[in-house]
Design a protein around this motif. Sequence first.
Motif, PDB file in Angstrom:
ATOM      1  N   ALA A 139      47.944  35.384  27.618  1.00  0.00           N
ATOM      2  CA  ALA A 139      47.382  36.116  26.487  1.00  0.00           C
ATOM      3  C   ALA A 139      45.896  36.391  26.676  1.00  0.00           C
ATOM      4  O   ALA A 139      45.117  35.510  27.020  1.00  0.00           O
ATOM      5  N   VAL A 140      45.526  37.661  26.439  1.00  0.00           N
ATOM      6  CA  VAL A 140      44.123  38.067  26.403  1.00  0.00           C
ATOM      7  C   VAL A 140      43.781  38.346  24.948  1.00  0.00           C
ATOM      8  O   VAL A 140      44.367  39.245  24.329  1.00  0.00           O
ATOM      9  N   ILE A 141      42.866  37.585  24.373  1.00  0.00           N
ATOM     10  CA  ILE A 141      42.549  37.685  22.953  1.00  0.00           C
ATOM     11  C   ILE A 141      41.240  38.436  22.771  1.00  0.00           C
ATOM     12  O   ILE A 141      40.214  38.086  23.348  1.00  0.00           O
ATOM     13  N   LYS A 142      41.315  39.483  21.968  1.00  0.00           N
ATOM     14  CA  LYS A 142      40.132  40.283  21.665  1.00  0.00           C
ATOM     15  C   LYS A 142      39.702  39.984  20.237  1.00  0.00           C
ATOM     16  O   LYS A 142      40.442  40.256  19.289  1.00  0.00           O
ATOM     17  N   GLU A 143      38.521  39.415  20.088  1.00  0.00           N
ATOM     18  CA  GLU A 143      37.991  39.101  18.767  1.00  0.00           C
ATOM     19  C   GLU A 143      37.205  40.297  18.235  1.00  0.00           C
ATOM     20  O   GLU A 143      36.614  41.060  19.002  1.00  0.00           O
ATOM     21  N   TYR A 180      41.193  42.878  15.983  1.00  0.00           N
ATOM     22  CA  TYR A 180      41.726  41.680  16.636  1.00  0.00           C
ATOM     23  C   TYR A 180      43.026  42.035  17.357  1.00  0.00           C
ATOM     24  O   TYR A 180      43.862  42.757  16.828  1.00  0.00           O
ATOM     25  N   SER A 181      43.200  41.529  18.577  1.00  0.00           N
ATOM     26  CA  SER A 181      44.440  41.815  19.297  1.00  0.00           C
ATOM     27  C   SER A 181      44.761  40.701  20.272  1.00  0.00           C
ATOM     28  O   SER A 181      43.867  40.015  20.778  1.00  0.00           O
ATOM     29  N   ILE A 182      46.066  40.506  20.499  1.00  0.00           N
ATOM     30  CA  ILE A 182      46.562  39.580  21.517  1.00  0.00           C
ATOM     31  C   ILE A 182      47.366  40.408  22.494  1.00  0.00           C
ATOM     32  O   ILE A 182      48.355  41.036  22.125  1.00  0.00           O
ATOM     33  N   THR A 183      46.953  40.439  23.755  1.00  0.00           N
ATOM     34  CA  THR A 183      47.542  41.328  24.755  1.00  0.00           C
ATOM     35  C   THR A 183      48.068  40.526  25.933  1.00  0.00           C
ATOM     36  O   THR A 183      47.442  39.551  26.369  1.00  0.00           O
ATOM     37  N   PHE A 184      49.226  40.952  26.455  1.00  0.00           N
ATOM     38  CA  PHE A 184      49.790  40.384  27.681  1.00  0.00           C
ATOM     39  C   PHE A 184      49.861  41.512  28.707  1.00  0.00           C
ATOM     40  O   PHE A 184      50.613  42.467  28.543  1.00  0.00           O
ATOM     41  N   ASN A 185      49.072  41.413  29.758  1.00  0.00           N
ATOM     42  CA  ASN A 185      48.959  42.504  30.726  1.00  0.00           C
ATOM     43  C   ASN A 185      50.054  42.435  31.786  1.00  0.00           C
ATOM     44  O   ASN A 185      50.365  41.368  32.323  1.00  0.00           O
ATOM     45  N   TRP A 186      50.630  43.591  32.091  1.00  0.00           N
ATOM     46  CA  TRP A 186      51.668  43.712  33.121  1.00  0.00           C
ATOM     47  C   TRP A 186      51.059  43.404  34.480  1.00  0.00           C
ATOM     48  O   TRP A 186      50.141  44.070  34.941  1.00  0.00           O
TER      49      TRP A 186
END
Length: 743
Positions: free
Chosen positions: A243-247, A261-267
């Motif tokens: 998880a990459v968390i963007k505050e 705010y986002s929680i991202t899972f990069n391919w």
Amino acid sequence: MHVLITNDDGPLNDDLSQYIRNFVQTIRKSKPDWKITVCVPHIHRSWSGKAHLAGKNLTAQFLYSKLDATDNSFLGPFTKPQLPNDDSKLPHVINNDIPKDAIEWILIDGTPASCANIALYHLRHTKFDLVLSGPNVGRNTSAAYSTSSATIGAAMESVISGRTKAIAISWAYFDGFKTPSEEIMKIASKRSIDVSQHLYDNWNSETDLYSINIPIFKELSMETRVFYAPIWENRWNPMFDGAVIKEPDALTEIEDANQSYSITFNWNPDFKKHRNSKHYKVNNDFDPTDYVKHIAPGTDSYYIEKKQITVTPLRAIFRYIDHLVGELQLDDNNNDYEGLVAITIPENDYIFNPIKSSVKKYLPNYKIVNELPKSDSTKIFQYGDYEQLDVDRLVNNNGNYFANSYIYRKALIRKHYLLNTIENYVAKNPSSILKKAYMESYNLDLDYAEFLDDSLDESWELKQELEKEEKWWIIKPSMSDKGQGIRVFKTIDDLQAIFDSFDDDDDDQDSVEETDQSGQFIDDNKINISQLRHFIVQEYLSNPLLLPSMNNKKFHIRCYITCKGDLEVFVYNRMLALFAPTPFEKLDEIEYDVTNLNNLQCHLTNTCLQAKNENKGLSVKEFDNIEDISEENKENIKKQIHEISHEIFKAAVTVNRMNFQPLPNAFETYGVDFLIDDEFNVKLLEINAYPDFKQTGDELKGLIDELFDSTVKYVVKPLLEGEKTIQESENYVKVLNHTSNQW
């Protein structure tokens, strides 16, 4: 031989689909006996497997490239084919700027599997002999790649849906070098074609499709060896980063913070590490750069790493584990369910599966059974025929029994009661839409044909209208269905002749199943007057809306309306248009014979009257898909239907409560029929309990599936759970929310 070519990398493109041009050009030049059609996705569509974009309507475009082109240039896209093709099912235009020997690229905005399905069934009149899917940019070896391969997926779709032999072709590049020289690609093309031709000529009877992998390297030649190879059963490692968390920024406004705010899972699949298959044991000192020695010998991955050509025979099925056989016994000790759903209609009924699927979806904690339990100690919802319902439980309403029908609803479903309901309501509400939305109608009670004069004396207003001989009328038995006994007439003499014919038919039972010599109309709608007695005489709509695209056949709209409890009413906006079997003809009192049922063909739209006629010309369409009616007029028609539905159910529950008694523990879906005149005015025809859903047919089965999905979601589930606030959707619209006074 007619060959379909598809792929998962899309049309001509220097970065994503480098191989397809050379491959098609080589086929055209080296296989003049092959007739080819190219149908590919409009963009790169890898990793989708044998998938379709469910619910998405797909559109075609057309590109054209020169047969001797040395780059990926093309003309287009066009919305129609630009070159004539006698075998095409599609309309075309003539474009003189395109060479007659150009390669046509048909682009579909869907998946490779959809391209294969559409091409096999809808592009050409001639049946395809073989499908070549590819060449894919990259390898399709090992379980990790093959199971997600849209190249193999398109070939598998061709087998499953098209019953056509298919071969998936992949060109496995090495060291990240995807674009070799034109000469290497020409060799890869020829080798792919030669292997495919051999497989087609020597097709193994147990094989559905083949997967070919061609290594792309500078030493590739026509002597590169070919090996049959099974799939290496490796497994993937994680295919996404953690998880990459963007505050949100400190300066972000409060109302925008949540969106920032986002929680991202990069391919990011590790294509090297995945080759360390956990399916096979490897040493702890495994070196991912030396993975070849860890691959199972003789598999597709093994040979491709040795830079040999692989051929993998496949079956278009999931693998079955042979040692798991016999009956699977479960410990049925889990009674942790909220209640029972008793679906007591036959399992082969048209609506059985839609009901069952919707219940499983929205009521997962309810156990489905096929019989109504005798005990009512647990909550039970029954969907069954009217005769199957437990009326005593329904009336007593102890909070544990719910069903799909009210008990008393004659105010709506009996034609003479419906007339009384409307007359009483309009008398108190003269501005109601029902005043103009229901054709002028009269009750007529009759025991035998010879008593018609006496009956007309009792209905003196009707007699006065008939004596004017100004209008055409339609007579309907109040308590019959399926169009039985319906006739069109103008004069009292006509009406007498109709009733006389009914009496004659009672004496001649052999006439019931007769047809005329052309077999155009089945005469199975005769009636027995003394058994029915109650009739409605209604003004005939002489100016129905006619549609040129449907050969000017008369039609009526079938709308499904669901009532919940006491009382909410929902209109299902996906409506049907049911057409008469022959084009509409205006009534002519000289030519028209009121007792000749074949004259009724163009005037009656009841599908059941056409069911036995092989040349019936019966047509049922979804109303929204009719092209002759503008979107504005469609919305106007639906708006009127919503208002009429609101008024008619409000009328029944307020002025005819004795004969319409909605119950708090029941719901019911009615089939409500409407006519449209040539000025787009809506007229209410009749209301049917337990409508014949199967008249929708197989092509529109999805309409019924969605109806029951919405009914269980918005009606049944809230009914069982006692929810007060009821939602709706675009296609399932609440038109009445009425709370009845309790007696």
